[in-house]
Motif scaffolding. Structure first.
Motif, PDB file in Angstrom:
ATOM      1  N   ALA A 280       0.836  -1.207   0.000  1.00  0.00           N
ATOM      2  CA  ALA A 280       0.000   0.000   0.000  1.00  0.00           C
ATOM      3  C   ALA A 280       0.865   1.249   0.000  1.00  0.00           C
ATOM      4  CB  ALA A 280      -0.928  -0.003   1.209  1.00  0.00           C
ATOM      5  N   GLY A 281       1.889   1.267   0.854  1.00  0.00           N
ATOM      6  CA  GLY A 281       2.765   2.427   0.912  1.00  0.00           C
ATOM      7  C   GLY A 281       3.552   2.635  -0.369  1.00  0.00           C
ATOM      8  N   MET A 282       3.948   1.536  -1.022  1.00  0.00           N
ATOM      9  CA  MET A 282       4.750   1.635  -2.240  1.00  0.00           C
ATOM     10  C   MET A 282       3.957   2.169  -3.422  1.00  0.00           C
ATOM     11  SD  MET A 282       6.918  -1.923  -1.969  1.00  0.00           S
ATOM     12  CE  MET A 282       7.783  -1.652  -3.521  1.00  0.00           C
ATOM     13  N   VAL A 283       2.634   1.985  -3.411  1.00  0.00           N
ATOM     14  CA  VAL A 283       1.833   2.399  -4.567  1.00  0.00           C
ATOM     15  C   VAL A 283       0.988   3.636  -4.295  1.00  0.00           C
ATOM     16  CG1 VAL A 283       1.766   0.023  -5.400  1.00  0.00           C
ATOM     17  CG2 VAL A 283      -0.142   0.900  -4.022  1.00  0.00           C
ATOM     18  N   GLY A 284       1.095   4.195  -3.078  1.00  0.00           N
ATOM     19  CA  GLY A 284       0.430   5.459  -2.833  1.00  0.00           C
ATOM     20  C   GLY A 284      -0.878   5.414  -2.089  1.00  0.00           C
ATOM     21  N   PHE A 285      -1.260   4.240  -1.543  1.00  0.00           N
ATOM     22  CA  PHE A 285      -2.431   4.191  -0.685  1.00  0.00           C
ATOM     23  C   PHE A 285      -2.000   4.482   0.745  1.00  0.00           C
ATOM     24  CE2 PHE A 285      -4.076   1.434  -4.160  1.00  0.00           C
ATOM     25  CZ  PHE A 285      -5.205   2.199  -4.475  1.00  0.00           C
ATOM     26  N   ALA A 286      -2.796   5.220   1.469  1.00  0.00           N
ATOM     27  CA  ALA A 286      -2.399   5.673   2.804  1.00  0.00           C
ATOM     28  C   ALA A 286      -2.193   4.509   3.764  1.00  0.00           C
ATOM     29  CB  ALA A 286      -3.439   6.645   3.354  1.00  0.00           C
ATOM     30  N   THR A 287      -3.036   3.490   3.661  1.00  0.00           N
ATOM     31  CA  THR A 287      -2.967   2.347   4.575  1.00  0.00           C
ATOM     32  C   THR A 287      -3.281   1.061   3.822  1.00  0.00           C
ATOM     33  OG1 THR A 287      -5.315   2.491   5.173  1.00  0.00           O
ATOM     34  CG2 THR A 287      -3.761   3.789   6.506  1.00  0.00           C
ATOM     35  N   GLY A 288      -2.973  -0.050   4.478  1.00  0.00           N
ATOM     36  CA  GLY A 288      -3.353  -1.340   3.913  1.00  0.00           C
ATOM     37  C   GLY A 288      -4.859  -1.486   3.826  1.00  0.00           C
ATOM     38  N   THR A 289      -5.554  -0.900   4.780  1.00  0.00           N
ATOM     39  CA  THR A 289      -7.018  -0.942   4.746  1.00  0.00           C
ATOM     40  C   THR A 289      -7.557  -0.252   3.504  1.00  0.00           C
ATOM     41  OG1 THR A 289      -7.161  -1.002   7.163  1.00  0.00           O
ATOM     42  CG2 THR A 289      -9.121  -0.255   5.965  1.00  0.00           C
ATOM     43  N   SER A 290      -6.945   0.888   3.158  1.00  0.00           N
ATOM     44  CA  SER A 290      -7.369   1.609   1.955  1.00  0.00           C
ATOM     45  C   SER A 290      -7.154   0.757   0.712  1.00  0.00           C
ATOM     46  CB  SER A 290      -6.600   2.921   1.834  1.00  0.00           C
ATOM     47  OG  SER A 290      -6.982   3.620   0.663  1.00  0.00           O
ATOM     48  N   LEU A 291      -6.008   0.071   0.631  1.00  0.00           N
ATOM     49  CA  LEU A 291      -5.748  -0.812  -0.511  1.00  0.00           C
ATOM     50  C   LEU A 291      -6.777  -1.932  -0.562  1.00  0.00           C
ATOM     51  CD1 LEU A 291      -4.214  -2.075  -2.845  1.00  0.00           C
ATOM     52  CD2 LEU A 291      -2.550  -2.992  -1.188  1.00  0.00           C
ATOM     53  N   ARG A 292      -7.071  -2.535   0.586  1.00  0.00           N
ATOM     54  CA  ARG A 292      -8.053  -3.621   0.613  1.00  0.00           C
ATOM     55  C   ARG A 292      -9.419  -3.139   0.103  1.00  0.00           C
ATOM     56  NH1 ARG A 292      -5.197  -4.318   5.495  1.00  0.00           N
ATOM     57  NH2 ARG A 292      -4.068  -6.321   5.580  1.00  0.00           N
ATOM     58  N   GLU A 293      -9.833  -1.966   0.553  1.00  0.00           N
ATOM     59  CA  GLU A 293     -11.142  -1.436   0.154  1.00  0.00           C
ATOM     60  C   GLU A 293     -11.184  -1.136  -1.336  1.00  0.00           C
ATOM     61  OE1 GLU A 293     -11.594   1.914   2.692  1.00  0.00           O
ATOM     62  OE2 GLU A 293     -12.307   0.745   4.417  1.00  0.00           O
ATOM     63  N   HIS A 294     -10.131  -0.507  -1.862  1.00  0.00           N
ATOM     64  CA  HIS A 294     -10.113  -0.169  -3.291  1.00  0.00           C
ATOM     65  C   HIS A 294     -10.048  -1.429  -4.155  1.00  0.00           C
ATOM     66  CE1 HIS A 294      -9.125   4.031  -2.100  1.00  0.00           C
ATOM     67  NE2 HIS A 294      -9.678   4.311  -3.243  1.00  0.00           N
ATOM     68  N   LEU A 295      -9.241  -2.428  -3.736  1.00  0.00           N
ATOM     69  CA  LEU A 295      -9.126  -3.652  -4.532  1.00  0.00           C
ATOM     70  C   LEU A 295     -10.447  -4.411  -4.540  1.00  0.00           C
ATOM     71  CD1 LEU A 295      -6.980  -5.279  -6.137  1.00  0.00           C
ATOM     72  CD2 LEU A 295      -6.712  -6.697  -4.097  1.00  0.00           C
ATOM     73  N   HIS A 296     -11.092  -4.492  -3.391  1.00  0.00           N
ATOM     74  CA  HIS A 296     -12.375  -5.207  -3.335  1.00  0.00           C
ATOM     75  C   HIS A 296     -13.423  -4.491  -4.169  1.00  0.00           C
ATOM     76  CE1 HIS A 296     -16.023  -7.075  -1.745  1.00  0.00           C
ATOM     77  NE2 HIS A 296     -15.245  -8.087  -1.417  1.00  0.00           N
ATOM     78  N   ALA A 297     -13.421  -3.161  -4.147  1.00  0.00           N
ATOM     79  CA  ALA A 297     -14.388  -2.406  -4.944  1.00  0.00           C
ATOM     80  C   ALA A 297     -14.145  -2.602  -6.436  1.00  0.00           C
ATOM     81  CB  ALA A 297     -14.316  -0.920  -4.594  1.00  0.00           C
ATOM     82  N   ALA A 298     -12.871  -2.762  -6.825  1.00  0.00           N
ATOM     83  CA  ALA A 298     -12.531  -2.870  -8.253  1.00  0.00           C
ATOM     84  C   ALA A 298     -12.745  -4.269  -8.807  1.00  0.00           C
ATOM     85  CB  ALA A 298     -11.081  -2.434  -8.477  1.00  0.00           C
ATOM     86  N   ILE A 299     -12.323  -5.305  -8.059  1.00  0.00           N
ATOM     87  CA  ILE A 299     -12.374  -6.657  -8.621  1.00  0.00           C
ATOM     88  C   ILE A 299     -13.083  -7.654  -7.730  1.00  0.00           C
ATOM     89  CG2 ILE A 299     -10.286  -6.284  -9.978  1.00  0.00           C
ATOM     90  CD1 ILE A 299      -8.740  -7.910  -7.928  1.00  0.00           C
ATOM     91  N   GLY A 300     -13.568  -7.218  -6.569  1.00  0.00           N
ATOM     92  CA  GLY A 300     -14.406  -8.086  -5.758  1.00  0.00           C
ATOM     93  C   GLY A 300     -13.693  -9.078  -4.871  1.00  0.00           C
ATOM     94  N   VAL A 301     -12.365  -8.952  -4.703  1.00  0.00           N
ATOM     95  CA  VAL A 301     -11.628  -9.873  -3.836  1.00  0.00           C
ATOM     96  C   VAL A 301     -10.661  -9.100  -2.956  1.00  0.00           C
ATOM     97  CG1 VAL A 301     -11.773 -11.801  -5.461  1.00  0.00           C
ATOM     98  CG2 VAL A 301      -9.816 -10.256  -5.561  1.00  0.00           C
TER      99      VAL A 301
END
Length: 318
Positions: A280-301
């Motif tokens: 998450a930090g390497m790609v610009g998401f503030a937290t791992g939680t933010s990455l999880r939420e965006h990934l689930h919203a985009a591809i459902g997993v």
């Protein structure tokens, strides 16, 4: 218990793997189903491999079928119109019978008008062609299959397993479907949809417009890039940059940045053992939680489920 008759309509250029899916899945449900294969004229059909297949039935088989399955055929044979004899064969399907397509089989159903006004899916790589040929169909290329009651469509290859297992579950419940899945050594239900398998290549930068700034952004994804930062790099006002960006890319800078960050995150999930917070930090998401939420919203997993699918769980950290 009445046996449910399944007819598989094989067309020239058929993919052998998908052709065998109905027999393998429904056959694993014991004597609940009876599966037979036919062609539009009762003669043998070619495959997209180096052999042909002899079938024992012609289109008359469709008249007594409870479910008709249309496996995919070679993409090079796709045309806007249905292959010869198919429309007449499908016209014999009795009212109330289910019709199921796998991958390119959806093109045939659309060409015959069976998908007009209905939701449907097909292989993600063919979505643009499908939409241009059949705008009257409500295409969703992100899902593994669509159940619209009497007509079901599924995406490429293994999604044929998904839709057939779904039908077993619909007909006989979860316990029977789970038994069939174990027999076939496949998961009874896959998380997410087709979106997690779609490739999104990054376009090559050019010297014009906003492309140089897009390349700069890709090199600095870990930074909290705002519209003002992008516009300053492009030496434009924020309003002008946003307008030019949307004209060139077809979306807002913010949405594009999120897509690129997710694309980079997916690559790291596939190719490294880095934890989700680190990625998450390497790609610009503030937290791992933010990455999880965006990934689930985009591809459902979740990131963990995605990594298990494309890398395997060994050595991975959540």
């Amino acid at each position: 218990m009445r046996v449910h008759r399944v007819a598989v309509l094989a067309l020239d250029g058929v993919y052998p793997f998908e052709l065998g899916i109905p027999s393998r899945v429904f056959g694993a449900a014991g004597e609940r189903y009876e599966v037979a294969t036919c062609s539009v004229d009762g003669t043998s059909v070619t495959t997209n491999s180096d052999f042909s297949i002899t079938v024992e039935h012609g289109p008359e088989l469709l008249r007594t079928a409870d479910t008709v399955v249309l496996p995919p055929f070679d993409m090079s044979l796709l045309t806007r119109e249905a292959p010869p004899g198919v429309e007449e064969a499908l016209a014999a399907v009795r009212p109330g019978a289910r019709i199921v397509s796998i991958c390119t089989g959806a093109f045939v159903l659309a060409a015959t008008g069976l998908l007009d006004g209905r939701p449907a899916t097909t292989h993600w790589a063919l979505a643009d062609v499908f939409r241009s040929w059949y705008p009257q169909v409500d295409l969703d290329p992100d899902v593994l299959f669509v159940d619209d009651g009497s007509v079901l469509t599924s995406a490429g290859a293994a999604s044929g397993m998904d839709v057939c297992l779904h039908l077993v579950r619909r007909d006989h419940g979860t316990a029977v479907a789970n038994h069939v899945a174990r027999s076939c050594v496949v998961p009874p239900w896959r998380e997410g949809g087709q979106a997690q398998y779609i490739e999104h290549p990054v376009p090559e930068p050019s010297a014009n417009g906003t492309s140089a700034t897009r390349q700069w952004a890709l090199e600095n994804l870990r930074d909290p890039l705002a519209l003002a930062d992008l516009a300053e790099h492009a030496r434009m006002s924020r309003r002008t940059f946003a307008r030019r960006f949307n004209e060139e890319v077809g979306m807002s800078p913010g949405r594009w940045l999120t897509q690129q960050r997710l694309s980079r995150a997916r690559h790291l999930l596939e190719t490294t053992d880095l934890g989700v917070d680190d990625i998450a930090g390497m790609v610009g998401f503030a937290t791992g939680t933010s990455l999880r939420e965006h990934l689930h919203a985009a591809i459902g997993v979740s990131p963990l489920a995605y990594r298990r699918t494309f890398r395997g769980a060994t050595g991975s950290r959540t």
